[in-house]
Design an enzyme around this catalytic site. Structure first.
Site, PDB file in Angstrom:
ATOM      1  N   GLY A  14     -23.435 -29.622 -36.555  1.00  0.00           N
ATOM      2  CA  GLY A  14     -23.791 -29.240 -37.913  1.00  0.00           C
ATOM      3  C   GLY A  14     -24.673 -28.010 -37.935  1.00  0.00           C
ATOM      4  O   GLY A  14     -25.576 -27.873 -37.114  1.00  0.00           O
ATOM      5  N   ARG A  75     -17.166 -28.907 -34.357  1.00  0.00           N
ATOM      6  CA  ARG A  75     -17.342 -30.154 -33.603  1.00  0.00           C
ATOM      7  C   ARG A  75     -16.133 -30.266 -32.682  1.00  0.00           C
ATOM      8  O   ARG A  75     -14.994 -30.135 -33.124  1.00  0.00           O
ATOM      9  CB  ARG A  75     -17.442 -31.347 -34.544  1.00  0.00           C
ATOM     10  CG  ARG A  75     -18.639 -31.224 -35.502  1.00  0.00           C
ATOM     11  CD  ARG A  75     -18.848 -32.509 -36.291  1.00  0.00           C
ATOM     12  NE  ARG A  75     -19.833 -32.325 -37.351  1.00  0.00           N
ATOM     13  CZ  ARG A  75     -21.143 -32.392 -37.194  1.00  0.00           C
ATOM     14  NH1 ARG A  75     -21.628 -32.617 -35.983  1.00  0.00           N
ATOM     15  NH2 ARG A  75     -21.963 -32.231 -38.207  1.00  0.00           N
ATOM     16  N   CYS A  76     -16.383 -30.518 -31.416  1.00  0.00           N
ATOM     17  CA  CYS A  76     -15.321 -30.478 -30.404  1.00  0.00           C
ATOM     18  C   CYS A  76     -15.343 -31.780 -29.598  1.00  0.00           C
ATOM     19  O   CYS A  76     -15.783 -31.800 -28.445  1.00  0.00           O
ATOM     20  CB  CYS A  76     -15.526 -29.267 -29.488  1.00  0.00           C
ATOM     21  SG  CYS A  76     -14.200 -28.967 -28.301  1.00  0.00           S
ATOM     22  N   ASP A 106     -27.891 -33.575 -30.635  1.00  0.00           N
ATOM     23  CA  ASP A 106     -27.685 -34.461 -29.495  1.00  0.00           C
ATOM     24  C   ASP A 106     -26.302 -34.299 -28.870  1.00  0.00           C
ATOM     25  O   ASP A 106     -26.163 -34.266 -27.647  1.00  0.00           O
ATOM     26  CB  ASP A 106     -27.900 -35.918 -29.930  1.00  0.00           C
ATOM     27  CG  ASP A 106     -27.827 -36.881 -28.766  1.00  0.00           C
ATOM     28  OD1 ASP A 106     -28.639 -36.755 -27.846  1.00  0.00           O
ATOM     29  OD2 ASP A 106     -26.936 -37.760 -28.781  1.00  0.00           O
ATOM     30  N   GLY A 107     -25.262 -34.183 -29.696  1.00  0.00           N
ATOM     31  CA  GLY A 107     -23.913 -33.996 -29.167  1.00  0.00           C
ATOM     32  C   GLY A 107     -23.792 -32.706 -28.384  1.00  0.00           C
ATOM     33  O   GLY A 107     -23.122 -32.641 -27.340  1.00  0.00           O
ATOM     34  N   THR A 128     -31.216 -29.005 -35.905  1.00  0.00           N
ATOM     35  CA  THR A 128     -30.589 -30.003 -36.758  1.00  0.00           C
ATOM     36  C   THR A 128     -31.536 -30.317 -37.899  1.00  0.00           C
ATOM     37  O   THR A 128     -32.728 -30.530 -37.669  1.00  0.00           O
ATOM     38  CB  THR A 128     -30.241 -31.298 -35.996  1.00  0.00           C
ATOM     39  OG1 THR A 128     -29.984 -32.357 -36.922  1.00  0.00           O
ATOM     40  CG2 THR A 128     -31.360 -31.731 -35.066  1.00  0.00           C
ATOM     41  N   ASP A 130     -31.868 -32.894 -39.472  1.00  0.00           N
ATOM     42  CA  ASP A 130     -32.257 -34.308 -39.509  1.00  0.00           C
ATOM     43  C   ASP A 130     -33.573 -34.607 -38.796  1.00  0.00           C
ATOM     44  O   ASP A 130     -34.164 -35.660 -39.009  1.00  0.00           O
ATOM     45  CB  ASP A 130     -31.151 -35.178 -38.892  1.00  0.00           C
ATOM     46  CG  ASP A 130     -29.801 -34.921 -39.516  1.00  0.00           C
ATOM     47  OD1 ASP A 130     -29.751 -34.730 -40.743  1.00  0.00           O
ATOM     48  OD2 ASP A 130     -28.798 -34.907 -38.788  1.00  0.00           O
ATOM     49  N   ASP A 132     -33.907 -35.483 -35.797  1.00  0.00           N
ATOM     50  CA  ASP A 132     -33.667 -36.741 -35.093  1.00  0.00           C
ATOM     51  C   ASP A 132     -33.554 -36.575 -33.581  1.00  0.00           C
ATOM     52  O   ASP A 132     -32.922 -37.384 -32.898  1.00  0.00           O
ATOM     53  CB  ASP A 132     -32.414 -37.441 -35.642  1.00  0.00           C
ATOM     54  CG  ASP A 132     -31.155 -36.604 -35.462  1.00  0.00           C
ATOM     55  OD1 ASP A 132     -31.259 -35.411 -35.114  1.00  0.00           O
ATOM     56  OD2 ASP A 132     -30.057 -37.143 -35.680  1.00  0.00           O
ATOM     57  N   ARG A 157     -36.258 -33.647 -61.985  1.00  0.00           N
ATOM     58  CA  ARG A 157     -37.400 -34.242 -62.673  1.00  0.00           C
ATOM     59  C   ARG A 157     -37.557 -33.682 -64.092  1.00  0.00           C
ATOM     60  O   ARG A 157     -37.951 -34.397 -65.010  1.00  0.00           O
ATOM     61  CB  ARG A 157     -38.692 -33.997 -61.886  1.00  0.00           C
ATOM     62  CG  ARG A 157     -39.920 -34.622 -62.542  1.00  0.00           C
ATOM     63  CD  ARG A 157     -41.182 -34.284 -61.777  1.00  0.00           C
ATOM     64  NE  ARG A 157     -41.161 -34.847 -60.445  1.00  0.00           N
ATOM     65  CZ  ARG A 157     -41.365 -36.136 -60.180  1.00  0.00           C
ATOM     66  NH1 ARG A 157     -41.574 -36.991 -61.158  1.00  0.00           N
ATOM     67  NH2 ARG A 157     -41.352 -36.574 -58.941  1.00  0.00           N
ATOM     68  N   GLY A 173     -29.930 -36.808 -43.388  1.00  0.00           N
ATOM     69  CA  GLY A 173     -30.852 -37.223 -42.343  1.00  0.00           C
ATOM     70  C   GLY A 173     -30.200 -38.097 -41.291  1.00  0.00           C
ATOM     71  O   GLY A 173     -30.848 -38.551 -40.354  1.00  0.00           O
ATOM     72  N   ARG A 174     -28.910 -38.387 -41.494  1.00  0.00           N
ATOM     73  CA  ARG A 174     -28.184 -39.308 -40.603  1.00  0.00           C
ATOM     74  C   ARG A 174     -28.968 -40.617 -40.490  1.00  0.00           C
ATOM     75  O   ARG A 174     -29.264 -41.239 -41.495  1.00  0.00           O
ATOM     76  CB  ARG A 174     -27.928 -38.655 -39.245  1.00  0.00           C
ATOM     77  CG  ARG A 174     -27.017 -37.441 -39.332  1.00  0.00           C
ATOM     78  CD  ARG A 174     -26.668 -36.883 -37.970  1.00  0.00           C
ATOM     79  NE  ARG A 174     -25.825 -37.790 -37.206  1.00  0.00           N
ATOM     80  CZ  ARG A 174     -25.426 -37.537 -35.958  1.00  0.00           C
ATOM     81  NH1 ARG A 174     -25.836 -36.421 -35.344  1.00  0.00           N
ATOM     82  NH2 ARG A 174     -24.650 -38.386 -35.328  1.00  0.00           N
ATOM     83  N   GLU A 225     -29.786 -41.228 -46.382  1.00  0.00           N
ATOM     84  CA  GLU A 225     -28.389 -41.618 -46.188  1.00  0.00           C
ATOM     85  C   GLU A 225     -28.224 -42.628 -45.047  1.00  0.00           C
ATOM     86  O   GLU A 225     -27.203 -43.318 -44.968  1.00  0.00           O
ATOM     87  CB  GLU A 225     -27.523 -40.390 -45.914  1.00  0.00           C
ATOM     88  CG  GLU A 225     -27.810 -39.682 -44.594  1.00  0.00           C
ATOM     89  CD  GLU A 225     -26.865 -38.515 -44.328  1.00  0.00           C
ATOM     90  OE1 GLU A 225     -25.914 -38.319 -45.105  1.00  0.00           O
ATOM     91  OE2 GLU A 225     -27.092 -37.803 -43.330  1.00  0.00           O
TER      92      GLU A 225
END
Length: 354
Positions: A14, A75-76, A106-107, A128, A130, A132, A157, A173-174, A225
Protein backbone atom coordinates in the site's frame (compact mmCIF):
# COMPACT_ATOMS: atom_id res chain seq x y z
CA UNK A 1 32.52 0.61 4.13
CA UNK A 2 31.63 -1.92 1.46
CA UNK A 3 32.59 -1.10 -2.14
CA UNK A 4 29.08 -1.16 -3.65
CA UNK A 5 28.75 0.39 -7.10
CA UNK A 6 25.02 0.11 -7.81
CA UNK A 7 21.86 -0.33 -5.72
CA UNK A 8 18.14 -0.54 -6.43
CA UNK A 9 15.21 1.09 -4.68
CA UNK A 10 11.55 0.03 -4.75
CA UNK A 11 8.23 0.79 -3.09
CA UNK A 12 5.83 -2.07 -2.43
CA UNK A 13 2.42 -2.77 -0.93
CA UNK A 14 0.00 0.00 0.00
CA UNK A 15 1.24 3.49 -0.84
CA UNK A 16 1.94 5.92 1.99
CA UNK A 17 2.60 9.68 2.00
CA UNK A 18 6.33 10.15 2.46
CA UNK A 19 7.43 7.27 0.24
CA UNK A 20 8.71 9.78 -2.32
CA UNK A 21 10.69 11.60 0.37
CA UNK A 22 12.31 8.27 1.27
CA UNK A 23 13.11 7.47 -2.38
CA UNK A 24 14.63 10.96 -2.73
CA UNK A 25 16.80 10.48 0.36
CA UNK A 26 17.98 7.07 -0.84
CA UNK A 27 18.91 8.43 -4.27
CA UNK A 28 20.63 11.58 -3.07
CA UNK A 29 22.61 9.75 -0.37
CA UNK A 30 23.78 6.99 -2.70
CA UNK A 31 24.61 9.23 -5.67
CA UNK A 32 26.66 11.64 -3.56
CA UNK A 33 28.64 8.60 -2.35
CA UNK A 34 29.40 7.61 -5.94
CA UNK A 35 26.88 4.74 -5.91
CA UNK A 36 24.57 4.40 -8.91
CA UNK A 37 20.84 4.00 -8.27
CA UNK A 38 18.33 1.96 -10.24
CA UNK A 39 14.64 2.70 -9.75
CA UNK A 40 12.59 -0.51 -9.64
CA UNK A 41 9.06 0.33 -10.76
CA UNK A 42 5.90 -1.38 -9.43
CA UNK A 43 7.62 -3.07 -6.52
CA UNK A 44 8.51 -6.74 -6.74
CA UNK A 45 6.40 -7.08 -9.90
CA UNK A 46 8.76 -4.64 -11.64
CA UNK A 47 11.76 -6.47 -10.26
CA UNK A 48 10.74 -9.79 -11.81
CA UNK A 49 9.57 -8.16 -15.07
CA UNK A 50 12.66 -5.99 -15.46
CA UNK A 51 10.87 -2.63 -15.17
CA UNK A 52 14.06 -1.00 -13.90
CA UNK A 53 15.62 2.33 -14.91
CA UNK A 54 18.61 4.45 -13.82
CA UNK A 55 17.90 7.37 -11.48
CA UNK A 56 19.87 10.61 -11.37
CA UNK A 57 19.90 13.55 -8.97
CA UNK A 58 17.27 15.54 -10.86
CA UNK A 59 14.90 12.56 -11.14
CA UNK A 60 13.96 13.11 -7.50
CA UNK A 61 13.64 16.89 -7.63
CA UNK A 62 10.33 18.31 -6.37
CA UNK A 63 9.00 14.98 -5.08
CA UNK A 64 9.51 15.42 -1.34
CA UNK A 65 6.11 17.13 -1.10
CA UNK A 66 4.15 14.63 -3.20
CA UNK A 67 1.95 11.79 -1.95
CA UNK A 68 1.83 8.34 -3.52
CA UNK A 69 5.02 6.96 -5.02
CA UNK A 70 6.82 8.00 -8.21
CA UNK A 71 8.12 4.41 -8.48
CA UNK A 72 4.53 3.14 -8.33
CA UNK A 73 3.56 0.13 -6.27
CA UNK A 74 2.02 -3.29 -6.60
CA UNK A 75 1.14 -6.29 -4.49
CA UNK A 76 2.99 -9.34 -5.79
CA UNK A 77 1.80 -12.45 -3.91
CA UNK A 78 3.60 -14.74 -6.37
CA UNK A 79 6.93 -13.36 -5.10
CA UNK A 80 6.71 -15.92 -2.29
CA UNK A 81 7.68 -18.60 -4.83
CA UNK A 82 11.40 -19.19 -5.27
CA UNK A 83 11.15 -19.68 -9.03
CA UNK A 84 9.49 -16.26 -9.34
CA UNK A 85 12.10 -14.57 -7.15
CA UNK A 86 14.79 -16.16 -9.31
CA UNK A 87 13.66 -13.93 -12.21
CA UNK A 88 14.18 -10.85 -10.05
CA UNK A 89 17.56 -12.05 -8.85
CA UNK A 90 18.62 -12.69 -12.44
CA UNK A 91 17.62 -9.13 -13.36
CA UNK A 92 19.77 -7.86 -10.49
CA UNK A 93 22.74 -9.81 -11.82
CA UNK A 94 22.21 -8.53 -15.37
CA UNK A 95 22.04 -4.93 -14.20
CA UNK A 96 24.77 -5.16 -11.57
CA UNK A 97 22.42 -4.33 -8.67
CA UNK A 98 24.29 -5.27 -5.49
CA UNK A 99 21.63 -4.40 -2.93
CA UNK A 100 18.06 -3.08 -2.70
CA UNK A 101 16.32 -0.60 -0.42
CA UNK A 102 12.76 -1.91 0.00
CA UNK A 103 10.19 0.66 1.16
CA UNK A 104 6.88 -0.70 2.45
CA UNK A 105 5.31 -2.77 5.20
CA UNK A 106 5.50 -6.27 6.61
CA UNK A 107 4.86 -8.04 3.30
CA UNK A 108 7.61 -5.97 1.68
CA UNK A 109 10.03 -7.00 4.42
CA UNK A 110 9.23 -10.69 3.95
CA UNK A 111 10.28 -10.32 0.31
CA UNK A 112 13.42 -8.47 1.39
CA UNK A 113 14.37 -11.30 3.75
CA UNK A 114 13.99 -13.93 1.04
CA UNK A 115 16.06 -11.88 -1.41
CA UNK A 116 18.80 -11.44 1.20
CA UNK A 117 18.89 -15.18 1.87
CA UNK A 118 19.20 -15.81 -1.86
CA UNK A 119 22.09 -13.42 -2.46
CA UNK A 120 20.68 -9.90 -2.90
CA UNK A 121 21.29 -7.85 0.29
CA UNK A 122 18.24 -5.78 1.27
CA UNK A 123 17.36 -3.07 3.78
CA UNK A 124 13.72 -2.30 4.64
CA UNK A 125 12.19 1.11 5.35
CA UNK A 126 8.79 1.01 7.12
CA UNK A 127 6.23 3.00 5.12
CA UNK A 128 2.62 2.24 6.02
CA UNK A 129 -0.13 4.53 7.25
CA UNK A 130 -1.24 1.85 9.74
CA UNK A 131 1.80 2.20 12.03
CA UNK A 132 1.61 -1.55 12.52
CA UNK A 133 5.34 -2.33 12.40
CA UNK A 134 5.90 -3.02 16.09
CA UNK A 135 9.68 -2.57 16.05
CA UNK A 136 9.40 1.15 15.21
CA UNK A 137 7.59 3.90 17.09
CA UNK A 138 6.43 5.51 13.85
CA UNK A 139 6.10 4.46 10.24
CA UNK A 140 6.25 6.76 7.22
CA UNK A 141 2.74 7.94 6.30
CA UNK A 142 1.17 7.49 9.73
CA UNK A 143 1.28 11.16 10.70
CA UNK A 144 -0.12 12.32 7.36
CA UNK A 145 -2.95 9.80 7.53
CA UNK A 146 -3.95 11.02 11.00
CA UNK A 147 -3.96 14.63 9.83
CA UNK A 148 -6.14 13.68 6.87
CA UNK A 149 -8.61 11.94 9.19
CA UNK A 150 -8.99 14.89 11.55
CA UNK A 151 -9.43 17.28 8.62
CA UNK A 152 -12.28 15.14 7.28
CA UNK A 153 -13.84 14.56 10.70
CA UNK A 154 -13.76 18.30 11.41
CA UNK A 155 -15.85 18.79 8.27
CA UNK A 156 -18.32 16.10 9.33
CA UNK A 157 -18.61 17.73 12.74
CA UNK A 158 -19.84 20.97 11.14
CA UNK A 159 -22.86 19.15 9.73
CA UNK A 160 -23.38 17.14 12.91
CA UNK A 161 -23.53 20.35 14.93
CA UNK A 162 -25.96 21.97 12.50
CA UNK A 163 -28.37 19.03 12.57
CA UNK A 164 -27.73 17.58 16.06
CA UNK A 165 -26.44 14.38 14.49
CA UNK A 166 -23.98 11.60 15.19
CA UNK A 167 -21.42 10.29 12.70
CA UNK A 168 -19.82 6.87 13.11
CA UNK A 169 -16.55 7.17 11.18
CA UNK A 170 -14.53 4.13 10.19
CA UNK A 171 -10.82 4.80 9.64
CA UNK A 172 -8.08 2.66 8.16
CA UNK A 173 -5.41 0.88 10.16
CA UNK A 174 -5.81 -2.80 9.29
CA UNK A 175 -5.47 -4.66 12.60
CA UNK A 176 -4.02 -1.70 14.50
CA UNK A 177 -5.97 1.00 16.32
CA UNK A 178 -3.25 3.66 16.31
CA UNK A 179 -4.95 5.95 13.77
CA UNK A 180 -8.33 5.62 15.46
CA UNK A 181 -7.06 6.27 18.99
CA UNK A 182 -5.00 9.32 18.13
CA UNK A 183 -7.61 10.92 15.89
CA UNK A 184 -10.39 10.29 18.39
CA UNK A 185 -8.54 12.43 20.93
CA UNK A 186 -7.52 15.09 18.40
CA UNK A 187 -11.02 15.43 16.93
CA UNK A 188 -12.86 15.40 20.26
CA UNK A 189 -14.76 12.20 19.45
CA UNK A 190 -17.41 11.04 21.89
CA UNK A 191 -16.16 7.46 21.72
CA UNK A 192 -13.58 5.26 20.00
CA UNK A 193 -13.57 1.55 19.15
CA UNK A 194 -10.30 -0.28 18.45
CA UNK A 195 -9.36 -3.98 18.28
CA UNK A 196 -6.82 -3.69 21.13
CA UNK A 197 -9.43 -2.99 23.82
CA UNK A 198 -12.88 -4.44 24.61
CA UNK A 199 -15.83 -2.28 23.67
CA UNK A 200 -19.45 -2.12 24.75
CA UNK A 201 -22.09 -0.73 22.41
CA UNK A 202 -24.52 -0.02 25.25
CA UNK A 203 -21.84 1.99 27.04
CA UNK A 204 -21.28 4.09 23.89
CA UNK A 205 -25.02 4.80 23.65
CA UNK A 206 -25.14 5.81 27.32
CA UNK A 207 -22.23 8.18 26.78
CA UNK A 208 -24.01 9.83 23.87
CA UNK A 209 -27.22 10.18 25.91
CA UNK A 210 -25.26 11.72 28.78
CA UNK A 211 -23.47 14.16 26.47
CA UNK A 212 -26.81 15.13 24.93
CA UNK A 213 -28.22 15.85 28.40
CA UNK A 214 -25.24 18.13 28.99
CA UNK A 215 -26.18 20.14 25.90
CA UNK A 216 -23.97 18.55 23.25
CA UNK A 217 -25.34 18.63 19.67
CA UNK A 218 -22.63 16.85 17.65
CA UNK A 219 -21.37 13.32 18.26
CA UNK A 220 -18.44 11.60 16.57
CA UNK A 221 -17.57 7.94 17.11
CA UNK A 222 -14.26 6.79 15.57
CA UNK A 223 -14.03 3.08 14.70
CA UNK A 224 -10.91 1.24 13.54
CA UNK A 225 -11.45 -1.00 10.52
CA UNK A 226 -9.64 -3.72 12.49
CA UNK A 227 -12.83 -4.54 14.44
CA UNK A 228 -14.53 -5.76 11.25
CA UNK A 229 -16.18 -4.24 8.19
CA UNK A 230 -19.75 -4.87 9.39
CA UNK A 231 -19.33 -3.43 12.87
CA UNK A 232 -19.42 0.34 12.25
CA UNK A 233 -22.59 0.40 10.09
CA UNK A 234 -24.37 -1.78 12.67
CA UNK A 235 -23.21 0.51 15.48
CA UNK A 236 -24.60 3.55 13.65
CA UNK A 237 -28.02 1.88 13.47
CA UNK A 238 -27.92 0.91 17.13
CA UNK A 239 -26.99 4.42 18.23
CA UNK A 240 -29.91 5.92 16.32
CA UNK A 241 -32.35 3.29 17.62
CA UNK A 242 -31.21 3.51 21.25
CA UNK A 243 -30.56 7.25 21.62
CA UNK A 244 -32.95 8.85 19.15
CA UNK A 245 -30.02 10.83 17.69
CA UNK A 246 -29.95 10.75 13.89
CA UNK A 247 -26.80 8.82 13.02
CA UNK A 248 -24.86 8.54 9.76
CA UNK A 249 -22.06 6.15 8.84
CA UNK A 250 -18.94 7.30 6.99
CA UNK A 251 -16.14 5.05 5.74
CA UNK A 252 -13.14 7.24 4.92
CA UNK A 253 -11.32 4.33 3.25
CA UNK A 254 -8.47 4.95 0.81
CA UNK A 255 -8.74 8.74 0.77
CA UNK A 256 -6.73 8.50 4.01
CA UNK A 257 -3.74 7.12 2.04
CA UNK A 258 -3.40 10.13 -0.24
CA UNK A 259 -2.27 13.72 0.03
CA UNK A 260 0.94 15.64 0.57
CA UNK A 261 3.06 14.28 3.43
CA UNK A 262 3.29 16.31 6.61
CA UNK A 263 6.53 17.86 7.83
CA UNK A 264 6.92 15.01 10.32
CA UNK A 265 6.62 12.34 7.63
CA UNK A 266 9.01 14.18 5.30
CA UNK A 267 11.64 14.38 8.04
CA UNK A 268 11.17 10.76 9.15
CA UNK A 269 11.36 9.49 5.57
CA UNK A 270 14.48 11.52 4.85
CA UNK A 271 16.29 10.31 7.97
CA UNK A 272 15.34 6.69 7.32
CA UNK A 273 16.37 6.89 3.66
CA UNK A 274 19.83 8.19 4.55
CA UNK A 275 20.30 5.59 7.29
CA UNK A 276 19.19 2.74 4.99
CA UNK A 277 21.83 3.52 2.37
CA UNK A 278 24.50 3.89 5.03
CA UNK A 279 23.58 0.47 6.47
CA UNK A 280 23.89 -1.14 3.04
CA UNK A 281 27.25 0.53 2.48
CA UNK A 282 28.42 -0.71 5.88
CA UNK A 283 27.85 -4.22 4.59
CA UNK A 284 24.68 -4.82 6.59
CA UNK A 285 21.54 -6.44 5.19
CA UNK A 286 18.22 -7.99 6.22
CA UNK A 287 17.63 -4.96 8.44
CA UNK A 288 14.61 -2.73 8.94
CA UNK A 289 15.17 0.94 9.78
CA UNK A 290 13.34 2.04 12.92
CA UNK A 291 12.64 5.13 14.97
CA UNK A 292 12.99 4.41 18.67
CA UNK A 293 12.56 7.20 21.22
CA UNK A 294 13.41 9.77 18.58
CA UNK A 295 16.56 8.05 17.33
CA UNK A 296 17.03 6.22 14.03
CA UNK A 297 18.43 2.70 14.31
CA UNK A 298 18.06 -0.70 12.66
CA UNK A 299 16.97 -4.15 13.78
CA UNK A 300 17.09 -7.52 12.07
CA UNK A 301 14.01 -8.06 9.91
CA UNK A 302 13.48 -11.47 11.51
CA UNK A 303 13.36 -9.73 14.88
CA UNK A 304 10.80 -7.30 13.47
CA UNK A 305 8.66 -10.17 12.11
CA UNK A 306 8.61 -12.08 15.38
CA UNK A 307 7.92 -9.11 17.67
CA UNK A 308 4.99 -8.32 15.36
CA UNK A 309 3.67 -11.85 15.79
CA UNK A 310 4.10 -11.61 19.55
CA UNK A 311 2.17 -8.34 19.66
CA UNK A 312 -0.62 -9.69 17.45
CA UNK A 313 -0.67 -12.99 19.37
CA UNK A 314 0.14 -15.00 16.24
CA UNK A 315 3.31 -16.77 17.40
CA UNK A 316 3.86 -20.25 16.01
CA UNK A 317 5.79 -23.11 17.57
CA UNK A 318 9.53 -22.58 17.13
CA UNK A 319 9.32 -18.86 16.30
CA UNK A 320 11.36 -17.88 19.36
CA UNK A 321 14.01 -20.60 18.98
CA UNK A 322 16.30 -18.31 16.97
CA UNK A 323 16.56 -15.73 19.76
CA UNK A 324 18.51 -15.59 23.00
CA UNK A 325 16.69 -15.22 26.34
CA UNK A 326 18.00 -11.63 26.49
CA UNK A 327 16.49 -10.82 23.08
CA UNK A 328 13.15 -12.36 24.04
CA UNK A 329 13.10 -10.32 27.23
CA UNK A 330 13.84 -7.18 25.21
CA UNK A 331 10.92 -7.99 22.93
CA UNK A 332 8.60 -8.35 25.89
CA UNK A 333 9.73 -5.01 27.31
CA UNK A 334 9.13 -3.28 23.96
CA UNK A 335 5.66 -4.82 23.76
CA UNK A 336 4.83 -3.72 27.29
CA UNK A 337 5.88 -0.19 26.33
CA UNK A 338 3.70 -0.24 23.20
CA UNK A 339 0.68 -1.53 25.11
CA UNK A 340 1.19 1.05 27.86
CA UNK A 341 1.29 3.88 25.32
CA UNK A 342 -1.94 2.69 23.68
CA UNK A 343 -3.65 2.27 27.05
CA UNK A 344 -2.64 5.80 28.01
CA UNK A 345 -4.24 7.11 24.80
CA UNK A 346 -7.38 5.07 25.37
CA UNK A 347 -7.64 6.27 28.97
CA UNK A 348 -7.16 9.88 27.91
CA UNK A 349 -9.89 9.61 25.29
CA UNK A 350 -12.34 8.17 27.81
CA UNK A 351 -11.64 10.91 30.34
CA UNK A 352 -12.02 14.02 28.20
CA UNK A 353 -14.36 13.34 25.27
CA UNK A 354 -17.98 13.84 26.33
Amino acid sequence: MKNIKRIGVLTSGGDAPGMNAAVRAVCRTALTRGVEVMGIYRGYSGLIEGDIRPMEIRDVSNVINKGGTILYSDRCPEFKYKEVRAKGIENCKKLGIEGIICIGGDGTFQGATRLTEEGVPCIGIPATIDNDITSTDNTIGFDTAMNTVIELVDKLRDTCESHARCNVVEVMGRGAGDIALNTAIASGATAVVVPEFPHNDDSICKRIKRAKELGKRNFIVIVSEGVGSEYAPALAKKIQDDTGVETKFARLAHIVRGGNPTLKDRILASKMGVYAVEELLRGNSNKVICERNGDICSVNINYSHIIDRMYKEKLEEGDLDQFTPEEIERMKLELDEKRSELLALYTTENKINL
